[in-house]
Write an enzyme that holds these catalytic residues in place. Structure first.
Site, mmCIF file in Angstrom:
data_model
loop_
_atom_site.group_PDB
_atom_site.id
_atom_site.type_symbol
_atom_site.label_atom_id
_atom_site.label_comp_id
_atom_site.label_asym_id
_atom_site.label_seq_id
_atom_site.Cartn_x
_atom_site.Cartn_y
_atom_site.Cartn_z
ATOM 1 N N VAL A 117 27.839 -14.672 69.790
ATOM 2 C CA VAL A 117 28.810 -14.081 70.704
ATOM 3 C C VAL A 117 28.568 -14.553 72.134
ATOM 4 O O VAL A 117 29.515 -14.852 72.869
ATOM 5 C CB VAL A 117 28.732 -12.534 70.641
ATOM 6 N N GLU A 118 27.313 -14.627 72.515
ATOM 7 C CA GLU A 118 26.967 -14.947 73.899
ATOM 8 C C GLU A 118 27.235 -16.414 74.255
ATOM 9 O O GLU A 118 27.827 -16.711 75.284
ATOM 10 C CB GLU A 118 25.484 -14.633 74.151
#
Length: 461
Positions: A117-118
């Protein structure tokens, strides 16, 4: 009979009330440990993990988040299998270390999916908010967790240092919030912002759990994205996703660099890796040279360490084609470039200077080393059939060319028809696994004419 019926109805009403409360607020049981069975895929816990994905599934412990946003993001990732494959392939280099560290700390393995996600598991990812690395630390938080950031290197991009810092931070946030959803929201939005949002709800007489907070869209989508990745990793076949093979073994090993400066390109060649692959493990270095004075630790694939050490021992060329120059304030960059025989554009590129900058401040610059006529190249990384001492090749007058030959007890074998790894292992008094490691083979297929490295000098007839 009427009393018994009344009692049964009372029990049913109580259970129904509990179920309704959990449906309305799936975040209530923040500290409950959820088993892998809840991820809609049966996992056989009687055998060791088959691979890293299996190992990750077994450590799921954050409550599953069921929401419209979760479904939307699950559908999104499932409809982009090529992106999931690319992120998963990148992740393969780092997962063993991250999951090992999570297990050591007793943390949920869902956190190993957070870099999806990051940063899409890209160690050089950089955001508009100046966040960098796998875990997307902004400069101030990185410094708070002792991630060194200077002209030479940025440890926010170091897989080991940034992972340890991220898990320290996440552990702190969970201890602070007592809830993984609030902890994850704090990681994305900031603990102060989450705390203020909770206090605002409390003053208004509203619930202060994750689902009830008024958050920016990015944070509102943050946990659902993580849950979506978790859903796919838990059962990839359900979503038509094929995950790459990631062995439950260490991908990289730390190597303490000795007392010499070395160019990144030379280090990659000594490890017989592409520069891109070398940088994926050593992305923290900002410059084309790694300085001995920093006493850095290099990361190399486990099957490259012996090769790197053997090549380094045999190598006789320059390990670095750069020197440092301490500029004076107001000195012209054009004059510095001319003085050191380098173009102005190259000087700017190597030192991260913009075209708007024309005059130096008191700073350290990289310039070509005296006596170096261009980048050093290895004419060959092939190992000769006979054991020989390292020798220097001829110089063509333009570039120093170094012929790298190993003097260690290693030789090459050209594959012939009928050769198999098993037959070659038997012939050269070694093992199939050793041949795979030495030649970075992913399977047992051998192409006729391929040159293989084989350990040892004795041959069985």
């Amino acid at each position: 009979m009427n009393c018994l019926r009344l009692f049964i109805l009372l029990i049913v009403a109580v259970l129904a009330g509990c179920a309704t409360n959990n449906t309305q607020n799936p975040y209530a049981s923040a500290k409950k440990t959820y088993t892998a069975a809840e991820t809609s895929r049966t996992i056989d816990l009687t055998h060791p993990p088959r691979d890293m994905w299996d190992r990750i599934r077994r450590g799921f412990a954050i409550p599953n988040l069921h929401s419209e946003l979760t479904e939307r993001w699950t559908d999104y990732y499932a409809s982009h299998p090529e992106s999931v494959l690319l992120m998963s392939q990148r992740a393969g280099k780092y997962l063993y270390y991250i999951v090992d560290e999570l297990d050591r700390r007793g943390l949920p393995t869902e956190l190993a999916l957070l870099p999806f996600v990051e940063s899409a598991y890209n160690p050089t990812a950089y955001s508009r908010a100046h966040a960098s690395g796998l875990w997307q630390f902004i400069p101030s938080t990185g410094k708070h967790y002792n991630l060194e950031q200077d002209w030479w290197r940025d440890q926010r991009r170091d897989p080991i240092a940034s992972t340890n810092a991220a898990l320290d931070y996440l552990s702190y946030l969970y201890d602070f919030q007592g809830d993984w959803y609030l902890a994850l929201a704090s990681y994305n939005w900031g603990e102060g912002s989450v705390k203020r949002a909770m206090e605002k709800n409390t003053k208004a007489g509203q619930a202060a759990d994750y689902a009830s907070l008024n958050m920016p869209d990015e944070t509102r989508n943050y946990v659902p994205k993580l849950q979506a990745i978790k859903n796919i990793i838990a059962n990839p076949k359900k979503f038509g996703i094929t995950l790459p093979e990631v062995s439950n073994t260490p991908y990289f090993t730390t190597v303490q660099k000795r007392d010499f400066d070395i160019d990144i390109e030379v280090a990659a060649k000594l490890a017989e890796m592409s520069v891109e692959e070398f940088k994926s493990l050593n992305a923290s270095f900002n410059r084309p040279i790694i300085l001995a004075e920093h006493k850095p630790t290099l990361l190399l694939p486990t099957n490259r360490v012996d090769i790197f050490n053997a090549n380094l021992q045999a190598y006789q060329g320059r390990l670095s084609s750069w020197d440092t120059y301490r500029s004076k304030k107001g000195e012209s960059y054009a004059a510095i470039a001319k003085q050191h025989g380098i173009s102005l554009g190259r000087l700017r590129a190597v030192n991260g200077l913009s075209k708007k900058q024309s005059r130096a401040v008191a700073q350290t610059l990289l310039v070509p080393a005296k006596g170096a006529r261009g980048s050093i190249q290895l004419a060959s990384l092939e190992v000769p059939d006979a054991d020989t001492a390292p020798t220097r090749g001829k110089t063509d007058g333009k570039k120093d060319v170094v012929v790298l030959q190993r003097k260690a007890n290693v030789r090459t074998h050209t594959v012939k028809g009928g050769d198999t790894l098993f037959s070659l292992a038997k012939r050269y008094n070694t093992s199939v696994n050793e041949l795979r490691k030495l030649n970075n083979l992913k399977n047992d297929k051998l192409a006729k004419g391929k040159r293989l490295r084989v350990p040892g000098t004795s041959i069985r007839g």
